[in-house]
Design a protein around this motif. Structure first.
Motif, PDB file in Angstrom:
ATOM      1  N   PRO A   1       0.820  -1.215   0.000  1.00  0.00           N
ATOM      2  CA  PRO A   1       0.000   0.000   0.000  1.00  0.00           C
ATOM      3  C   PRO A   1       0.863   1.278   0.000  1.00  0.00           C
ATOM      4  N   THR A   2       1.980   1.247   0.708  1.00  0.00           N
ATOM      5  CA  THR A   2       2.862   2.403   0.735  1.00  0.00           C
ATOM      6  C   THR A   2       3.439   2.674  -0.645  1.00  0.00           C
ATOM      7  N   LYS A   3       3.877   1.627  -1.311  1.00  0.00           N
ATOM      8  CA  LYS A   3       4.440   1.792  -2.652  1.00  0.00           C
ATOM      9  C   LYS A   3       3.374   2.324  -3.615  1.00  0.00           C
ATOM     10  N   LEU A   4       2.157   1.827  -3.525  1.00  0.00           N
ATOM     11  CA  LEU A   4       1.067   2.301  -4.365  1.00  0.00           C
ATOM     12  C   LEU A   4       0.797   3.786  -4.116  1.00  0.00           C
ATOM     13  N   LYS A   5       0.798   4.183  -2.852  1.00  0.00           N
ATOM     14  CA  LYS A   5       0.578   5.590  -2.498  1.00  0.00           C
ATOM     15  C   LYS A   5       1.697   6.465  -3.070  1.00  0.00           C
TER      16      LYS A   5
ATOM     17  N   SER B   1       1.303   6.983  -6.744  1.00  0.00           N
ATOM     18  CA  SER B   1       0.267   7.984  -7.004  1.00  0.00           C
ATOM     19  C   SER B   1       0.825   9.384  -6.821  1.00  0.00           C
ATOM     20  N   TRP B   2       1.552   9.607  -5.742  1.00  0.00           N
ATOM     21  CA  TRP B   2       2.134  10.937  -5.507  1.00  0.00           C
ATOM     22  C   TRP B   2       3.106  11.305  -6.627  1.00  0.00           C
ATOM     23  N   HIS B   3       3.899  10.329  -7.062  1.00  0.00           N
ATOM     24  CA  HIS B   3       4.853  10.555  -8.155  1.00  0.00           C
ATOM     25  C   HIS B   3       4.117  10.977  -9.427  1.00  0.00           C
ATOM     26  N   LYS B   4       3.030  10.278  -9.734  1.00  0.00           N
ATOM     27  CA  LYS B   4       2.245  10.610 -10.923  1.00  0.00           C
ATOM     28  C   LYS B   4       1.621  12.000 -10.795  1.00  0.00           C
TER      29      LYS B   4
ATOM     30  N   PRO C   1      -4.440   3.382 -14.939  1.00  0.00           N
ATOM     31  CA  PRO C   1      -4.882   4.738 -15.262  1.00  0.00           C
ATOM     32  C   PRO C   1      -4.278   5.758 -14.298  1.00  0.00           C
ATOM     33  N   VAL C   2      -4.218   6.997 -14.762  1.00  0.00           N
ATOM     34  CA  VAL C   2      -3.734   8.094 -13.924  1.00  0.00           C
ATOM     35  C   VAL C   2      -4.952   8.901 -13.500  1.00  0.00           C
TER      36      VAL C   2
END
Length: 185
Positions: free
Chosen positions: A42-46, A49-52, A117-118
């Protein structure tokens, strides 16, 4: 005002420069960190998202910056700057403009090719410009990563040149983008 009369960048150009620069530093650091996290958490996914979101923000601000620059000329090189340095600075600036547009675009397309998706800020889904495609995914990933390293190298040269002009040439070049600086002695 004629271009030869412009001595410093305006507040809009300075603000966009530093907001984009700080956003790129954050996105680059986050990209390095998140890709080093093993597995899918979950941390990596978050963090992805922040990177995108940072990438989308950089892209939008870069469009504004390029439009601003197209309608508001940069100040001329400082008096006495060798022609080759002025030409190199001009080329480096345009390459940086290209990279601040192309790097986020390749990241966006990479995400789409990967089937992810972004959704900007978790609220606004961005258009699905391409379908998932494993071949494109690998090509776009490679392109995105290496263009990031190219941009990092160019930013390092850009920063080193600015510091050289401030501390060795003492010509006030850096003060044009950092107005609180005074031209050295």
């Amino acid at each position: 005002m004629r271009q030869t009369e412009i001595q410093a960048y305006g507040a809009t150009a300075i603000g966009l420069h530093w907001i984009i620069a700080l956003s790129i530093f954050a996105a680059f650091g986050l990209g390095l960190y998140m890709t080093g996290i093993p597995g899918f958490t979950p941390t990596k996914l978050k963090l992805y998202s922040w990177h995108k979101w940072l990438g989308v923000t950089v892209f939008a601000l870069a469009v504004l910056r390029v439009l601003w620059r197209a309608t508001h000329p940069a100040p001329p090189p400082v008096a006495g700057m060798p022609a080759w340095q002025a030409a190199a600075a001009h080329a480096a600036h345009w390459l940086l403009y290209a990279l601040i547009l192309v790097v986020p675009a390749t990241g966006y397309l990479y995400s789409l090719a990967a089937g992810v998706p972004v959704v900007y800020l978790g609220l606004w889904p961005l258009p699905q410009l391409i379908e998932p495609n494993d071949a494109w995914k690998e090509t776009l990933k490679f392109t995105h990563v290496w263009l990031n390293y190219l941009m990092a190298a160019l930013v390092a040269v850009h920063a080193a040149a600015a510091l050289k002009h401030q501390w060795i040439d003492r010509d006030g070049t850096l003060a044009r983008m950092l107005p609180f600086l005074h031209r050295p002695g």
